[in-house]
Design a protein around this motif. Structure first.
Motif, PDB file in Angstrom:
ATOM      1  N   SER A  98       0.740  -1.125   0.035  1.00 56.18           N
ATOM      2  CA  SER A  98       0.056  -0.008  -0.024  1.00 56.18           C
ATOM      3  C   SER A  98       0.785   1.289  -0.077  1.00 56.18           C
ATOM      4  N   ALA A  99       2.048   1.392   0.734  1.00 55.38           N
ATOM      5  CA  ALA A  99       2.903   2.384   0.768  1.00 55.38           C
ATOM      6  C   ALA A  99       3.247   2.748  -0.814  1.00 55.38           C
ATOM      7  N   ASP A 100       3.784   1.531  -1.367  1.00 55.24           N
ATOM      8  CA  ASP A 100       4.524   1.818  -2.672  1.00 55.24           C
ATOM      9  C   ASP A 100       3.451   2.253  -3.680  1.00 55.24           C
ATOM     10  N   ALA A 101       1.908   1.617  -3.456  1.00 54.04           N
ATOM     11  CA  ALA A 101       1.119   2.426  -4.359  1.00 54.04           C
ATOM     12  C   ALA A 101       0.664   3.893  -4.004  1.00 54.04           C
ATOM     13  N   LEU A 102       0.941   4.291  -2.629  1.00 51.76           N
ATOM     14  CA  LEU A 102       0.893   5.574  -2.426  1.00 51.76           C
ATOM     15  C   LEU A 102       1.825   6.600  -2.988  1.00 51.76           C
ATOM     16  N   GLU A 103       2.891   6.159  -3.330  1.00 47.51           N
ATOM     17  CA  GLU A 103       4.338   6.650  -3.809  1.00 47.51           C
ATOM     18  C   GLU A 103       4.015   6.953  -5.283  1.00 47.51           C
ATOM     19  N   SER A 104       3.284   5.907  -5.925  1.00 42.31           N
ATOM     20  CA  SER A 104       2.842   6.004  -7.235  1.00 42.31           C
ATOM     21  C   SER A 104       1.900   7.149  -7.473  1.00 42.31           C
ATOM     22  N   ILE A 105       1.017   7.067  -6.647  1.00 44.28           N
ATOM     23  CA  ILE A 105      -0.042   8.324  -6.656  1.00 44.28           C
ATOM     24  C   ILE A 105       0.719   9.680  -6.586  1.00 44.28           C
ATOM     25  N   TYR A 106       1.799  10.007  -5.950  1.00 43.92           N
ATOM     26  CA  TYR A 106       2.519  11.064  -5.539  1.00 43.92           C
ATOM     27  C   TYR A 106       3.215  11.525  -6.928  1.00 43.92           C
ATOM     28  N   LEU A 107       3.842  10.317  -7.533  1.00 43.49           N
ATOM     29  CA  LEU A 107       4.640  10.558  -8.788  1.00 43.49           C
ATOM     30  C   LEU A 107       3.358  11.054  -9.970  1.00 43.49           C
ATOM     31  N   SER A 108       2.156  10.398  -9.925  1.00 42.61           N
ATOM     32  CA  SER A 108       1.340  10.826 -10.881  1.00 42.61           C
ATOM     33  C   SER A 108       0.844  12.095 -10.608  1.00 42.61           C
ATOM     34  N   LEU A 109       0.571  12.585  -9.247  1.00 48.34           N
ATOM     35  CA  LEU A 109      -0.081  13.767  -9.272  1.00 48.34           C
ATOM     36  C   LEU A 109       0.675  14.859  -9.428  1.00 48.34           C
ATOM     37  N   GLU A 110       2.301  14.604  -9.247  1.00 51.23           N
ATOM     38  CA  GLU A 110       3.169  15.643  -9.640  1.00 51.23           C
ATOM     39  C   GLU A 110       3.068  16.071 -11.262  1.00 51.23           C
ATOM     40  N   LYS A 111       2.934  14.759 -11.991  1.00 47.00           N
ATOM     41  CA  LYS A 111       2.898  15.006 -13.337  1.00 47.00           C
ATOM     42  C   LYS A 111       1.349  15.757 -13.881  1.00 47.00           C
ATOM     43  N   VAL A 112       0.678  15.582 -13.026  1.00 45.24           N
ATOM     44  CA  VAL A 112      -0.722  16.102 -13.448  1.00 45.24           C
ATOM     45  C   VAL A 112      -0.704  17.641 -12.829  1.00 45.24           C
ATOM     46  N   SER A 113       0.092  17.887 -11.758  1.00 44.72           N
ATOM     47  CA  SER A 113       0.331  19.291 -11.234  1.00 44.72           C
ATOM     48  C   SER A 113       1.257  20.094 -12.546  1.00 44.72           C
TER      49      SER A 113
END
Length: 324
Positions: free
Chosen positions: A150-165
């Motif tokens: 779950s922690a790894d999945a959260l990190e992938s969300i961080y990266l995806s949201l940075e691209k969206v930002s």
């Protein structure tokens, strides 16, 4: 599929050994610590009943099972736990229900499809000696790996949201880019919600194990560490929900700004066309005594007057910055 795991009793004590079972006779020859049933057939369930005296209900992994029946202990010592495990793939992230039965120091797990957390534990248990001592260790290590996944999945969300930002918070965002950003944000919001549901379910299961007094001192401390990890994940999911809401509001705001620009252009065009409409209406009147009626340049004068009436408000709007 029926996978059976035994403990290596030799030099690498505590290492899991995996065997695929194809018959009841093969199952009778092993002393497993963990029996993993992936989409089991009726025949395989019959093998379990004959070898271990354990009856597995047909609806054991149903999602509509009452919440109160997810954690309980039978009179014969069977400990039942039903938990959701996350699958984070690029197509359809989802939570998969897994039923655990701890009976006579053997852990039975029943699920409909293979899970990344299970593959991770199998890999670690083959490589790391002394990782597993009994069936309860297997269950705890699964929940520990689940929290890590779950922690790894959260990190992938961080990266995806940075691209969206990076796409959304730039100087110019057209409607197409904003629509793509909304789709990406919605996808990450769904995944973040599934992660939160997953860690909440894991917390309940680990807490039940601690309350049931089934753990020794070392396992109890490991369970407490898992709960601490889950608490840290909760704060991250809350932060991500706030970030997702901010990006969602910002993206919708840019869409509204683009729509307002279009409406402003139509409004300016409507105002600019009012004077020539008035002029055309005046000279369209059928009065006999109109000063310019018999003037040879009357038509050209009316056209020039209409052009000037359009240019004057447009120049004024431009000087005020209303057309940008």
């Amino acid at each position: 599929m029926l996978n059976v795991f035994t403990l290596d009793k030799g030099r690498l004590s505590g290492r899991l050994l995996q065997e695929e079972i194809d018959s009841a006779d093969e199952l009778a020859e092993v002393q497993p610590v963990w029996v993993d049933l992936e989409a089991p057939t009726a025949e395989e369930i019959g093998w379990i009943a004959g070898r271990f005296g354990l009856r597995i209900p047909d609806n054991i992994v149903d999602d509509d099972l009452e919440e109160s029946a997810r954690f309980y202990e039978e009179d014969n010592g069977e400990l039942h736990i039903r938990s959701d495990f996350l699958i984070d793939d690029d197509v359809t992230p989802r939570n998969v229900r897994v039923a655990f039965i701890l009976y006579n120091n053997v852990l039975f797990s029943i699920h409909a499809e293979d899970l990344p957390v299970f593959r991770l534990l199998r890999l670690r248990a083959r490589r790391i000696p002394a990782l597993i001592e009994d069936a309860k260790d297997v269950l705890l290590k699964l929940y520990d790996a689940d929290a890590e996944y779950s922690a790894d999945a959260l990190e992938s969300i961080y990266l995806s949201l940075e691209k969206v930002s990076a796409r959304v918070l730039k100087e110019e965002v057209d409607d197409r880019a904003a629509g793509e950003a909304l789709g990406a944000i919605a996808k990450e919001e769904d995944l973040n919600g599934r992660i939160r549901r997953n860690v909440m379910d894991t917390r309940r299961a680990v807490s039940f194990m601690m309350r049931s007094r089934m753990l020794n001192a070392e396992q109890f401390e490991e369970a407490r560490q898992i709960l601490r990890d889950i608490d840290s994940l909760d704060s991250h999911t809350a932060f991500l929900f706030d970030k997702i809401n901010f990006l969602m509001d910002a993206t919708v705001g840019f869409i509204n700004i683009n729509q307002n620009k279009i409406i402003k252009i139509f409004s300016v065009a409507s105002v600019a066309l009012l004077p020539p409409t008035l002029i055309a209406s005046v000279y369209g009147m059928n009065f006999q005594h109109m000063p310019e009626l018999n003037w040879s340049y009357g038509y050209y004068f009316a056209i020039a007057l209409m052009i000037a009436s359009v240019a004057a408000p447009l120049l004024y709007f431009r000087s005020k910055g209303w057309m940008r």
